[in-house]
Enzyme design. Structure first.
Site, short mmCIF file in Angstrom:
data_model
loop_
_atom_site.label_atom_id
_atom_site.label_comp_id
_atom_site.label_asym_id
_atom_site.label_seq_id
_atom_site.Cartn_x
_atom_site.Cartn_y
_atom_site.Cartn_z
N LYS A 84 0.84 -1.19 0.00
CA LYS A 84 0.00 0.00 0.00
C LYS A 84 0.88 1.25 0.00
O LYS A 84 1.93 1.25 0.64
CB LYS A 84 -0.85 0.04 1.29
N ARG B 222 -10.47 -11.31 1.74
CA ARG B 222 -11.37 -12.31 1.15
C ARG B 222 -10.73 -13.69 1.15
O ARG B 222 -11.41 -14.71 1.17
CB ARG B 222 -11.80 -11.86 -0.24
N1 BES Z 1 -8.15 -3.74 4.44
C1 BES Z 1 -8.32 -3.27 3.13
C2 BES Z 1 -9.61 -2.49 2.92
C3 BES Z 1 -9.76 -1.19 3.67
C4 BES Z 1 -9.29 -0.01 3.13
C5 BES Z 1 -10.41 -1.15 4.87
C6 BES Z 1 -9.43 1.17 3.82
C7 BES Z 1 -10.56 0.04 5.56
C8 BES Z 1 -10.07 1.20 5.03
C9 BES Z 1 -8.34 -4.43 2.13
O1 BES Z 1 -7.60 -5.53 2.48
C10 BES Z 1 -7.79 -3.91 0.84
O2 BES Z 1 -6.67 -3.52 0.82
N2 BES Z 1 -8.61 -3.92 -0.19
C11 BES Z 1 -8.22 -3.41 -1.47
C12 BES Z 1 -8.72 -4.36 -2.53
C13 BES Z 1 -8.18 -4.11 -3.89
C14 BES Z 1 -6.72 -4.45 -3.95
C15 BES Z 1 -8.95 -4.93 -4.89
C16 BES Z 1 -8.83 -2.03 -1.64
O3 BES Z 1 -9.96 -1.81 -1.20
O4 BES Z 1 -8.16 -1.16 -2.20
ZN ZN Z 2 -5.55 -5.36 1.84
#
Ligand code: BES
Ligand code: ZN
Ligand code: ZN
Length: 501
Positions: A274, A348
């Site tokens: 990230k 997921r």
């Molecule tokens: N934990 C995150 C989602 C999240 C983001 C929760 C901000 C709370 C606040 C999740 O694991 C994630 O990173 N999801 C990605 C998915 C994408 C790579 C398809 C996202 O939402 O960007």
């Molecule tokens: Zn994630």
């Protein structure tokens, strides 16, 4: 801490009032000076009763020298949510002044609208949540929040007393459980490891022996073939833990409700790292698991006559020499294969093994909680969580429970186009979906991924009724929520307890 009283002895009296409302004759009839002081202040129209407006007066006699007026807005707009916001705002204002012994007059209209028991429960619950602050890491004692020591309720009539007492007790049990969830989620991620979370679950048993906890380590998970869960975990030096909590308060013959919670103790994104700005707050990525823990704890505390199982896969998502990689193909415990498009879509993956594992309970229903997608936050903002299900009865019941408690859910779609979007050329399914080539509908494609694992391998039919709650949106306080301080707010536990009651 909470009591019913006839004598007004406290540092401050909290007096919630509706817009344009005057003090009734009966309210504080025994203290003319106080009544006169309040009436005087209201004449100036500095305080009109607008929602969450506050004014502090020095009007009372010695026993209660101060009064906090708090606005409830228009009578016709009264909701549980408004009421709880008003209670929370008052408590936080009182803490700002360092007052610890408080009294409150709950307006008759509020008691009439919600009934005595529910009003007591919601009032104490909101006060309890407002009292908690994540400040144990502040060295200066003065910088920490002063905890409320007592809150006494005035003008509770004889016929209301029993219901009020029992409502207060329930409210305190609820806020204890929710604050425990918040504490766990706020704990810094180097401390809040999968093993720490498992220990926290085991600790709950000490107070509530009706709960049974078992923990599967890496070896057991491997034996079960949880390849997706272990794939995510392998980039971290911390061992994964698959935590199982069982509270069987119902009949032996009754099938359990299984609650599944995402327990990523820190989500760096893994190799699909990230950007820094998106990595802060990722200690909260175990909130799904903490919500399940808090719900089961509250269910046991309240003695619900229900069978409830909690499944909490817990691990960390980190980059490392042994991390799982984009282009990997992981194998879930039922043999379903998953192509990895992005290691940041890890929630997921750990959930899919838990959704498969849930089948061994032949559950009445399964509900999962997960801080799953940023896309859900984009869709709904910070005050609602996304709800997904194909079961109309579950949707209806969950929406009703969320309205009862003032937590807000909003239905988002599952459907063919999202299922289509997560198809893979090389495996059964892909961990990232793509509607329209720009990652559109990310919350729905994530939900569609989970849905795939709620189906029977052979028949493709639903193995159990299932609902998914994406918590990403409303899991923490801050802007626009003056009644909640920094960090996790424990969203979902109240709705679940109402749903299960
Ligand atoms: N934990 C995150 C989602 C999240 C983001 C929760 C901000 C709370 C606040 C999740 O694991 C994630 O990173 N999801 C990605 C998915 C994408 C790579 C398809 C996202 O939402 O960007
Ligand atoms: Zn994630
Ligand atoms: Zn995550």
């Amino acid at each position: 801490m909470y009591s019913i009283t006839d004598s007004l002895k406290s540092e401050c009296l909290i007096l919630p009032l509706f817009e344009g409302e005057k003090l009734s004759k009966e309210t504080l009839a025994h203290d003319d000076m106080l009544r006169a002081g309040i009436a005087h202040a209201m004449k100036f129209e500095d305080f009109t009763g607008k929602k969450l407006q506050t004014t502090l007066l020095y009007a009372g006699e010695k026993e209660t020298p101060r009064v906090l007026l708090i606005g409830l807005g228009k009578k016709k707009d009264l909701t549980v949510r408004t009421w709880k916001q008003a209670v929370g705002t008052s408590i936080i204002a009182m803490q700002g002044k360092k007052y610890t012994s408080l009294a409150m007059v709950v307006p008759e209209e509020v008691k009439k609208t919600f009934g005595a028991k529910k009003t007591a429960r919601q009032t104490v619950l909101a006060a309890g949540l407002a009292s908690y602050a994540f400040d144990e890491y502040k060295s200066e004692k003065d910088a920490r929040v002063v905890e409320m020591k007592s809150l006494a309720f005035l003008h509770i009539s004889g016929s209301e007393k029993r219901a009020w007492q029992s409502g207060m007790e329930d409210g305190e049990k609820m806020s204890d459980a929710i604050n425990e969830t918040r504490r766990l989620a706020n704990t810094p991620p180097t401390i809040m490891t999968p093993v720490f979370l498992a220990k926290a679950a085991q600790n709950v048993v000490k107070t509530f022996p009706a709960i049974k906890v078992s923990v599967l380590g890496k070896t057991e998970a491997k034996k079960l073939g949880m390849g997706c869960f272990l794939g995510v975990a392998q980039g971290s030096v911390l061992p994964p833990q698959f935590i199982i909590m069982e509270y069987m308060g119902g009949k032996k013959t009754e099938k359990p409700t299984v609650l599944v919670g995402k327990g990523i103790t820190f989500d760096s994104g893994g190799l699909s790292l990230k950007p820094s700005a998106y990595m802060t707050d990722m200690k909260f990525d175990m909130l799904g698991a903490a919500t399940v823990l808090g719900t089961i704890r509250a269910a046991a505390a309240l003695g619900l006559k229900k069978n409830i199982v909690g499944l909490m896969p817990a691990c960390e998502n980190m980059p490392g020499g042994n991390s799982y990689r984009p282009d990997d193909i992981l194998v879930n415990m039922e043999g379903k294969t998953v192509e990895i498009g992005n290691t940041d879509a890890e929630g997921r993956l750990i959930l899919c093994d838990a959704l498969s594992y849930a089948k061994k309970y032949q559950p009445k229903e399964v509900i999962d909680f997960a801080t799953l997608t940023g896309a859900c936050m984009v869709a709904l903002g910070n005050e609602r969580s996304g709800l997904f299900s194909q079961e109309e009865t579950m949707i209806e019941k969950l929406m009703k429970s969320s309205e009862e408690t003032g937590e807000q859910l909003w239905r988002l779609p599952l459907g063919e186009e999202y299922t289509e979007a997560i198809k893979s050329e090389v495996a059964d399914v892909a961990n990232v979906g793509d509607v329209g080539g720009r990652g559109y509908a990310g919350a729905s494609t994530a939900a569609a991924f989970l849905e795939f694992f709620t189906k029977n391998v052979e028949t493709g039919e639903a193995a159990y009724p299932w609902a998914h709650i994406d918590l990403s949106c409303s899991y923490y306080g801050g802007k626009g929520k003056p009644w909640i301080r920094h960090g996790a707010n424990g969203f979902g536990i109240e709705t679940m307890i109402d749903y299960l009651s």
